[in-house]
Design a protein around this motif. Structure first.
Motif, PDB file in Angstrom:
ATOM      1  N   THR A   1     -13.129  -2.631  -1.982  1.00  0.00           N
ATOM      2  CA  THR A   1     -11.916  -2.545  -1.172  1.00  0.00           C
ATOM      3  C   THR A   1     -10.783  -3.355  -1.789  1.00  0.00           C
ATOM      4  O   THR A   1      -9.644  -2.878  -1.912  1.00  0.00           O
ATOM      5  N   MET A   2     -11.089  -4.583  -2.201  1.00  0.00           N
ATOM      6  CA  MET A   2     -10.059  -5.452  -2.772  1.00  0.00           C
ATOM      7  C   MET A   2      -9.590  -4.968  -4.139  1.00  0.00           C
ATOM      8  O   MET A   2      -8.425  -5.125  -4.500  1.00  0.00           O
ATOM      9  N   ALA A   3     -10.496  -4.342  -4.913  1.00  0.00           N
ATOM     10  CA  ALA A   3     -10.119  -3.852  -6.243  1.00  0.00           C
ATOM     11  C   ALA A   3      -9.069  -2.757  -6.152  1.00  0.00           C
ATOM     12  O   ALA A   3      -8.306  -2.544  -7.104  1.00  0.00           O
ATOM     13  N   GLY A   4      -9.006  -2.079  -5.017  1.00  0.00           N
ATOM     14  CA  GLY A   4      -8.015  -1.020  -4.839  1.00  0.00           C
ATOM     15  C   GLY A   4      -6.659  -1.545  -4.399  1.00  0.00           C
ATOM     16  O   GLY A   4      -5.710  -0.766  -4.268  1.00  0.00           O
ATOM     17  N   LYS A   5      -6.553  -2.849  -4.144  1.00  0.00           N
ATOM     18  CA  LYS A   5      -5.287  -3.450  -3.723  1.00  0.00           C
ATOM     19  C   LYS A   5      -4.639  -4.169  -4.908  1.00  0.00           C
ATOM     20  O   LYS A   5      -5.301  -4.888  -5.644  1.00  0.00           O
ATOM     21  N   SER A   6      -3.357  -3.989  -5.082  1.00  0.00           N
ATOM     22  CA  SER A   6      -2.646  -4.690  -6.147  1.00  0.00           C
ATOM     23  C   SER A   6      -2.505  -6.161  -5.771  1.00  0.00           C
ATOM     24  O   SER A   6      -2.585  -6.522  -4.585  1.00  0.00           O
ATOM     25  N   PRO A   7      -2.263  -7.039  -6.762  1.00  0.00           N
ATOM     26  CA  PRO A   7      -2.022  -8.451  -6.433  1.00  0.00           C
ATOM     27  C   PRO A   7      -0.888  -8.630  -5.428  1.00  0.00           C
ATOM     28  O   PRO A   7      -0.941  -9.539  -4.586  1.00  0.00           O
ATOM     29  N   ALA A   8       0.139  -7.779  -5.521  1.00  0.00           N
ATOM     30  CA  ALA A   8       1.253  -7.883  -4.575  1.00  0.00           C
ATOM     31  C   ALA A   8       0.786  -7.580  -3.153  1.00  0.00           C
ATOM     32  O   ALA A   8       1.200  -8.258  -2.198  1.00  0.00           O
TER      33      ALA A   8
END
Length: 545
Positions: A400-407
């Motif tokens: 799930t987190m890998a699909g979110k950009s750092p921003a």
């Protein structure tokens, strides 16, 4: 009570009474002082009952009658012992019960430790075989680049020397004339190895056959050599650029990038990180060469087209599929099997894992913390089934987190490490083996920014060659078909920042502090310019060589 005093107790009693009293006291089995008191009380009781007897014969008969009235000797002894216990002081009862409880607990603890340390893991699944299955995308061995890479590594090692090893940390454009001469001669000697690498990068797939009985120790012998071959190709690119052979230079960099791509995908995490590093160095070298040399627009157009094709559809995120198998393998090796099917930690394997990972938690903690940790391992640590469930939740969270950009992660105020640790809270085994998830996610998005910025720089330089000026903004690039779409900065979720200057331009990401610092270069703790520093912007152009 002394023996003489005991004998005096029975002076006025028949022999049968004395023997009876002694037998009762023997079977009473209690503290010595209490038995002496009971003996005196019984003797006094017999004396009182026999006091009115006129003759020894009468005493004998009376004593036998009293003995018969007392009944079973053993039962009498038990009743006397219980009576004395009920009559003892309360503090003595507490002390006795405490010692009894401690004794029982100690016995139970010893039995538990024997059970704990006698447990053995049940290694039922060959996860190395499963890993070899998932990393092989096709059955056709002719599509595999691994044999070519392995042969290149062998040739490279045969031609390596101590002098070259010392130069590996040197950038070509910072080397002296003498060092460049050594590098050029060495590159000529290794031309066959480098051509094998290039031939390997033209293959559609790369997979190696992992060897070993457990994933934690699978053999990955070529990773260091891949880094060295990548370095050699980048040296050769600089040499080609220095000689004006820009197409050859960029050809080597495209090969480097494809080499990095081959290490990506459903592979061990360390392989993927090495692949990311090789890809990032490839595009960094392209930017460095472009900043040093004036390259023809047609060559730039071909380079941009090839890079777009190479990176089309590339998933920059890191796959954890192999890591999940690694964790499953360690769970079956670090937890025992018992008849409940739950399993507990296998201490010898846990110590091995600490050695594998360099974990020093038990060493660095103070004595109290060490006791708490050891007690947790023995009694309250999640069992085998619970640990596997925790691992599955952890990797689902990772996806799930890998699909979110750092921003996005910053905007949503997500602390990945804290939330990941909360999922595996109290599981020392998983805490030791879980990688720095936030760092891995960030590294993958850095590569995305590196690649997008490089292609954008190429398009801007093409525009300048053709229009004799830099574009006022990025929309001009798109309108003139030099760029298909605006490259997004994963650290702002906005386009990379472009600024036209008096005689050039600036292109940067807002970087790790998620703040636009106007193109201010980030620096490390020693004050050296660093692309992805904690503060400042990640400036891709102008290149800070």
């Amino acid at each position: 009570m002394k023996k003489k005093e005991k004998d005096n107790l029975f002076d006025n009693l028949p022999a049968c009474a004395a023997e009876f009293i002694k037998l009762v006291i023997k079977k009473m089995r209690y503290r010595k002082k209490v038995r002496a008191d009971v003996m005196a009380e019984l003797a006094a009781h017999f004396e009182d009952e026999l006091r009115d007897c006129k003759s020894d014969e009468e005493k004998q008969q009376k004593a036998q009658q009293l003995i018969a009235d007392f009944g079973d000797v053993k039962l009498l002894a038990v009743l006397l012992r219980r009576a004395k216990k009920r009559c003892r002081p309360f503090w003595r009862t507490i002390v006795a019960r405490t010692f009894q409880t401690v004794g029982v607990l100690l016995l139970c603890f010893i039995v538990y430790l024997v059970w704990f340390f006698s447990g053995k893991p049940n290694v039922a699944t060959d996860y190395v075989a499963e890993l070899n299955h998932i990393v092989r995308p096709v059955a056709d061995e002719s599509l595999n680049a691994a044999p070519l890479y392995e042969k290149a590594v062998q040739l490279y090692n045969e031609k390596s020397s101590d002098e070259i090893t010392e130069l590996l940390g040197t950038k070509y454009n910072e080397a002296t004339a003498e060092q460049k001469q050594v590098i050029e001669e060495w590159l000529g000697d290794n031309s066959q190895a480098l051509e094998l690498v290039i031939a390997g990068t033209r293959k559609t797939h790369y997979w190696q056959k992992y060897k070993g009985k457990e994933i934690v120790s699978v053999l990955m012998p070529n990773l260091a050599e891949f880094r060295k071959l990548d370095k050699a190709l980048r040296w050769r690119a600089w040499l080609s650029a220095e000689q004006g052979h820009y197409e050859d230079a960029f050809g080597d960099m495209k090969s480097c990038y494809r080499l990095g791509q081959h290490l990506r995908g459903d592979k061990i995490l360390i392989e993927q990180l090495v692949g990311i590093a090789i890809e990032a160095l490839a595009v960094q070298t392209v930017r460095d060469i472009l900043s040093e040399y004036e390259v023809d627009s047609a060559i730039l157009a071909a380079l941009q087209k090839d890079l777009e094709q190479i990176t089309a559809g590339e998933d920059f995120t890191v796959s954890m599929r192999a890591e999940r198998l690694f964790m499953y393998d360690e769970i079956q090796r670090c937890f025992t099997e018992d008849y409940f099917g739950r399993g507990h930690l296998y201490w010898p394997r846990l110590q091995q894992i600490c050695g594998f990972t360099g974990f020093r938690g038990f060493v660095n903690a103070d004595f109290y913390d060490v006791l708490v940790q050891i007690g947790h391992v023995f009694f309250t640590h999640p069992n085998k089934r619970e640990s596997r469930e925790m691992a599955n939740r952890l990797y689902s969270y990772w996806e799930t987190m890998a699909g979110k950009s750092p921003a996005q992660i910053q905007a949503e105020r997500i602390d990945i490490e804290e939330e990941a640790m909360e999922i595996i809270r109290g599981n020392i085994f998983l805490e030791i083996l879980t990688p720095a998830l936030a760092k891995v996610i960030e590294v993958s998005y850095r590569l995305s920014a590196d690649v997008k910025s490089t292609m954008m720089i190429i398009s801007i330089l093409r525009y300048r060659h053709d229009k004799n000026n830099y574009p006022e903004d990025l929309d001009e690039l798109i309108a003139a078909n030099y760029l298909k779409k605006l490259p997004m900065d994963p650290f702002s979720d906005k386009p990379l920042v472009y600024k036209k200057t008096d005689d050039s331009f600036m292109l940067y990401s807002v970087g790790r502090n998620f703040k636009d610092d106007g193109g201010r270069l980030g620096k490390d703790r020693k004050g050296k310019v660093k692309l992805w520093a904690d503060d400042g912007d990640a400036v891709f152009w102008p290149v800070a060589i």
